[in-house]
Each structure stands twice: as C-alpha cells, then as structure tokens.
Design an enzyme around this catalytic site. Structure first.
Site, PDB file in Angstrom:
ATOM      1  N   GLY A  10       0.848  -1.195   0.000  1.00 25.32           N
ATOM      2  CA  GLY A  10       0.000   0.000   0.000  1.00 25.32           C
ATOM      3  C   GLY A  10       0.879   1.239   0.000  1.00 25.32           C
ATOM      4  N   VAL A  12       2.331   2.984   2.442  1.00 28.64           N
ATOM      5  CA  VAL A  12       3.549   2.981   3.266  1.00 28.64           C
ATOM      6  C   VAL A  12       4.554   1.951   2.737  1.00 28.64           C
ATOM      7  CG1 VAL A  12       4.497   2.627   5.582  1.00 28.64           C
ATOM      8  CG2 VAL A  12       2.313   3.780   5.308  1.00 28.64           C
ATOM      9  N   GLY A  13       4.086   0.731   2.463  1.00 23.73           N
ATOM     10  CA  GLY A  13       4.990  -0.332   2.002  1.00 23.73           C
ATOM     11  C   GLY A  13       5.693   0.047   0.710  1.00 23.73           C
ATOM     12  N   ASP A  33       2.105  -8.478  -1.226  1.00 17.75           N
ATOM     13  CA  ASP A  33       0.761  -8.042  -0.851  1.00 17.75           C
ATOM     14  C   ASP A  33      -0.210  -9.172  -1.192  1.00 17.75           C
ATOM     15  OD1 ASP A  33      -0.416  -4.907  -0.344  1.00 17.75           O
ATOM     16  OD2 ASP A  33      -1.900  -6.431  -0.879  1.00 17.75           O
ATOM     17  N   ASN A  95      -6.018  -6.271  12.686  1.00 16.16           N
ATOM     18  CA  ASN A  95      -4.612  -6.082  12.301  1.00 16.16           C
ATOM     19  C   ASN A  95      -3.680  -7.060  13.021  1.00 16.16           C
ATOM     20  OD1 ASN A  95      -5.232  -4.234  10.394  1.00 16.16           O
ATOM     21  ND2 ASN A  95      -4.440  -2.448  11.473  1.00 16.16           N
ATOM     22  N   HIS A 175       3.041   5.248  20.497  1.00 17.31           N
ATOM     23  CA  HIS A 175       2.757   5.962  19.252  1.00 17.31           C
ATOM     24  C   HIS A 175       1.296   6.386  19.290  1.00 17.31           C
ATOM     25  CE1 HIS A 175       3.063   7.174  15.162  1.00 17.31           C
ATOM     26  NE2 HIS A 175       2.321   6.208  14.676  1.00 17.31           N
TER      27      HIS A 175
END
Ligand code: APR
Length: 308
Positions: A10, A12-13, A33, A95, A175
């Site tokens: 996606g 970020v990857g 992916d 996730n 985070h």
C-alpha cells in the site's frame, strides 16, 4: 548483500521499497501483498525508476512468500485502516490477525530475520509480531519514534526558520497522543531549544506533534506514507550498514525506565543485530511520569490483545 522483504504494498509499504531502492544499499527488495498485482506493479514501477535515479537494487513484487526466502529484514506494513463504525478493539483484532499470519508465513522461509513493524496500532502490533515470531526481542521492534520525532523536528524548523537537518531531538513513549517529546533533549545544532523557543510556543509544538498523525488524516482522508516509509527505510539502513545510529524505536523493555514486559518507544542503538543497546536517559520526575503514563496507555491496549 542484503535482502529486505516489505509486507504490504500500500502507500507505506511501496514508499519503504522506493526509498530503500534509492539508498542503493541492499541487493533486493521483495514487496508482498495479498493483492499480488499491486505488489508486482509497484515493484515494477520502482524498478523502472532505477535507470533514471541510478540505483541497482532489484525489486520483486509478489503474493507468494516463497519469493521472500532468506530475507535479512522484514518490514511489516500490512493491515487495514480504521473505518467508520469500527471500534479500536476491532482494529486491534483485525490487524493483529494480519500481523500474526504474516509473521508465520515469513518465518517459513527466513530463519532469523530482523522484523520491523509499521502497522498500527503500532506498539501492540509490535507485541503481536514478537509473540508470533518467537525471536529475540532485539530482533523484533517497531517504527514510530523516528516519524514522531521527525514531525516534531519539522515543526521546530518551521518555527525557527532553520534547516530541519540541524534539529536533533528525542521522543519517547507510545505511538499515540500520550507520546513524550523531550524538549530537554532537543537541540538546534547543539543549542538547547529552550534558549531559542519560548515555553508557550514549544508547548504548542509538542501538542501539535502528539496529534501529528491525525492532522494528516484530516487533510488527506487517510494516514501518511512519505515520512513513515522513509523512517522505516532509515531503520533498515542503520541495520544493513551496521551504523549503530541512535533512534527512538518501539522496543521491549525488561526493567529499563522502571518498565517491564512492555513495548514502548525508547532510544536505542540500531546495528547489524537489530537493537544493539537500549539507551537509558536520566529522565527527571516530570518526564518519567509522562513516560509511565504513556506506558500505562500502551499496556491497556496490550491487555486487550492478550484477552483475544
Ligand atoms: N498480507 C499482505 N498484505 C496485506 C494483508 C496480508 N495479510 N492484509 C492487508 N494487506 C495489504 C493491503 O492489501 C494493502 O495493500 O496491506 C496494504 C496496506 O496498505 P494501505 O491500505 O495503503 O495502508 P498504508 O497507508 O500503507 O498503511 C499501512 O502502516 O502506518 C501504518 O497506520 C498504517 O497500519 C497502517 C499501515
């Protein structure tokens, strides 16, 4: 002589793969992916950029974990963003299942890789990856601190009208909105930031940093990718080149800072074995309190995961 696998092609990857290719420091980047053509397309696009930008890094796109065989480093960006109507716990469970299955698939083909987690909610996803992997905690850690610190540094650079290169800073904690930027450890080319920025302005920058991810989601309708991708690639670089750079990283603590069995952001030395050392700063009382509050918030989410 390194092979890096990036899971999730996606935003970020694909950025991790692209930035890494530009650094020209690894032989091969494998982009994986579940949507195989997406990974193949983005890998091919970045490979076609090589003659223009002068790098030799090979890019492979795939949905087949066999292609990840003997990877030295795995960067996990797979996951889904939070959608309307979805609770935080739903996101954790979805996730965490993705991260857990990815780790298991990866380890069928690579024996003792270093795993860098980027998927959110970051601290608990790092914990999930660590549990699924059964590797040493020095080899499983998360990317968040470099990004959060970069946001803080960028805001300070704008405020002072100086190059962001000259802002050094460290930030700790989870985070999320409990993260702990540390003005006492922030300098502008060696000058303490507190001598250059008024406390009120500094406070506002700290608050903006804490909400930095949300600011971008509001602007773009989805979470950020350029800075997150570049941050993960920078971690890979320190490992591949055995640079021993000091970065804030989501790491398992075993007594440091008075915290145990928790994954939270702390400064570490990153080298060829992953986390070579966790740096223990001499935090003052107020800073320690903030770090412990942030750790408590992370622990709550870890417990949600443990009960699943
Ligand atoms: N295996 C491989 N890839 C997967 C899997 C899986 N089991 N599940 C999802 N993916 C892929 C999706 O197909 C998608 O291409 O992960 C990719 C995620 O990409 P985006 O939706 O574009 O999300 P992105 O913006 O890249 O963020 C990824 O990083 O910074 C964090 O919060 C962010 O958790 C999010 C993650």
């Amino acid at each position: 002589m390194s092979k890096v696998t990036v899971i999730g092609a996606g935003n970020v990857g694909a950025t991790v793969a692209n930035v890494l290719a530009h650094k020209d420091i690894v032989n091969e980047v494998v982009l994986v992916d579940i949507v195989g053509d997406l990974a193949r397309g983005k890998a091919l696009d970045t490979w076609q950029q090589a003659p223009i930008d002068n790098y030799s890094t090979r890019l492979i796109g795939t949905s087949d974990y066999k292609d990840t065989k003997n990877s030295d480093i795995i960067v996990i960006t797979a996951g889904i963003p939070r959608k309307p109507g979805m609770s935080r716990d739903d996101l954790i469970s979805t996730n965490a299942n993705i991260v857990t299955s990815v780790v298991k698939s990866v380890l069928e083909h690579s024996k003792n890789p270093i795993i860098i987690v980027v998927s959110n909610p970051l601290d608990v996803m790092t914990y999930a990856a660590f549990k699924a992997a059964g590797l040493k905690s020095t080899r499983v850690f998360g990317m968040a601190g470099i990004l959060d610190t970069a946001r803080y540094r960028a805001f300070l650079a704008s405020e002072l009208n100086v190059s962001p290169k000259d802002i050094q800073a460290i930030l700790m904690g989870g985070h999320g909105d409990t993260m702990v930027p540390l003005p006492r450890y922030t300098t502008v080319s060696g000058i303490p930031v507190t001598e250059l920025v008024k406390p009120k302005v500094l406070d506002a920058i700290v608050e903006r940093t804490k909400a930095g991810g949300g600011e971008l989601v509001k602007l773009m309708g989805t979470s950020a990718w350029y800075a997150p991708g570049a941050a993960a690639a920078q971690m890979v670089e320190s490992i591949v080149k055995n640079e021993n750079r000091i970065y804030p990283v989501c790491a398992q603590l075993n007594g440091q800072y008075g915290l145990k069995d928790i994954f939270v952001g702390v400064p570490v030395k990153l080298g060829k074995n992953g986390i070579e050392k966790i740096i223990e700063l001499k935090l003052n009382k107020a800073e320690t309190k903030l770090l412990h509050e942030s750790a408590a918030a992370v622990k709550e989410v870890m417990e949600v995961f443990d009960k699943m």
